[in-house]
Design a protein around this motif. Sequence first.
Motif, PDB file in Angstrom:
ATOM      1  N   ARG A  65       0.829  -1.193   0.000  1.00  0.00           N
ATOM      2  CA  ARG A  65       0.000   0.000   0.000  1.00  0.00           C
ATOM      3  C   ARG A  65       0.873   1.255   0.000  1.00  0.00           C
ATOM      4  O   ARG A  65       1.972   1.260   0.529  1.00  0.00           O
ATOM      5  N   LYS A  66       0.353   2.318  -0.590  1.00  0.00           N
ATOM      6  CA  LYS A  66       1.051   3.590  -0.580  1.00  0.00           C
ATOM      7  C   LYS A  66       0.708   4.305   0.719  1.00  0.00           C
ATOM      8  O   LYS A  66      -0.383   4.852   0.870  1.00  0.00           O
ATOM      9  N   MET A  67       1.629   4.246   1.647  1.00  0.00           N
ATOM     10  CA  MET A  67       1.434   4.885   2.949  1.00  0.00           C
ATOM     11  C   MET A  67       2.591   5.847   3.214  1.00  0.00           C
ATOM     12  O   MET A  67       3.750   5.522   2.966  1.00  0.00           O
ATOM     13  N   SER A  68       2.257   7.025   3.719  1.00  0.00           N
ATOM     14  CA  SER A  68       3.287   7.997   4.079  1.00  0.00           C
ATOM     15  C   SER A  68       3.975   7.556   5.363  1.00  0.00           C
ATOM     16  O   SER A  68       3.430   6.752   6.119  1.00  0.00           O
ATOM     17  N   PRO A  69       5.166   8.078   5.638  1.00  0.00           N
ATOM     18  CA  PRO A  69       5.840   7.757   6.907  1.00  0.00           C
ATOM     19  C   PRO A  69       4.979   8.075   8.122  1.00  0.00           C
ATOM     20  O   PRO A  69       5.016   7.349   9.119  1.00  0.00           O
ATOM     21  N   ILE A  70       4.179   9.139   8.044  1.00  0.00           N
ATOM     22  CA  ILE A  70       3.301   9.490   9.161  1.00  0.00           C
ATOM     23  C   ILE A  70       2.236   8.421   9.352  1.00  0.00           C
ATOM     24  O   ILE A  70       1.937   8.008  10.484  1.00  0.00           O
ATOM     25  N   GLN A  71       1.654   7.946   8.259  1.00  0.00           N
ATOM     26  CA  GLN A  71       0.636   6.895   8.352  1.00  0.00           C
ATOM     27  C   GLN A  71       1.223   5.599   8.913  1.00  0.00           C
ATOM     28  O   GLN A  71       0.591   4.921   9.723  1.00  0.00           O
ATOM     29  N   ILE A  72       2.429   5.274   8.472  1.00  0.00           N
ATOM     30  CA  ILE A  72       3.107   4.090   9.000  1.00  0.00           C
ATOM     31  C   ILE A  72       3.364   4.265  10.493  1.00  0.00           C
ATOM     32  O   ILE A  72       3.184   3.340  11.289  1.00  0.00           O
TER      33      ILE A  72
END
Length: 238
Positions: A211-218
């Motif tokens: 999935r395309k997740m930003s570092p913040i989302q991770i």
Amino acid sequence: MKLFMPKQHGAWAMLIVPFWLGVVASGFVWEHVPFFLGWIFLYLATYPMLLLFKKKKIAFHVKWIVIYLVPALLLLLFPLFERPSVVYFGLMMLPFFAINAYFSSKNKDRHIINDFSAIFAFSFAGLASAYLPAGAVSGEAMLVFIVSVLFFIGSTFFVKSMIREKKNSNFKLISWGYHAAVTVFWIIMSQWLIAVAFLPSLARAIGFYGRKMSPIQIGVAEIVNSVLFFIFIAVHLI
């Protein structure tokens, strides 16, 4: 004055979770409060300490070492007065700090061995906090150390599979295999609640991959996972 803070935000979970699981395992005493605050300041001091090995901005880094280390040492006097032998846990961390210093000097801070070394050092805090009240390392304290190491190694695999190794299919299999093996191990050991504590890690390792997740989302996903892990292990210890 703007604080000079570590950029590894994921380390905060490693700073908090093992320590307070150790408290749950042993029982709370008031010295745990200055112990934890001192532990935070000590962690903050190690950040500029490690940057010293890059041999850049030495005066700047020394200043921040002093700013953080002085309150760390003052706060840590409280648990040391109560239980002087707790200092041995600090000595156990030194070889791992040396490994981190080596990788810092080589500008390989994100090397997986460097990550594993930091995980072991942080997990010793769980042993130390559990040791403080009675001056003994119980079976529950050792469990806190083991599950903390296993959990945060899994977090390392997950984060790397989402960012630096996201195109490496072999690393994906290593991450999935690790998470599955840890969960199955606790099932085989009939430690059902501990197995449940590792299930969210297994689910996010597989479900979030690709999935395309930003570092913040991770990071948010890891915070939620760490909270769930803490709750399940704490319930098991209680």
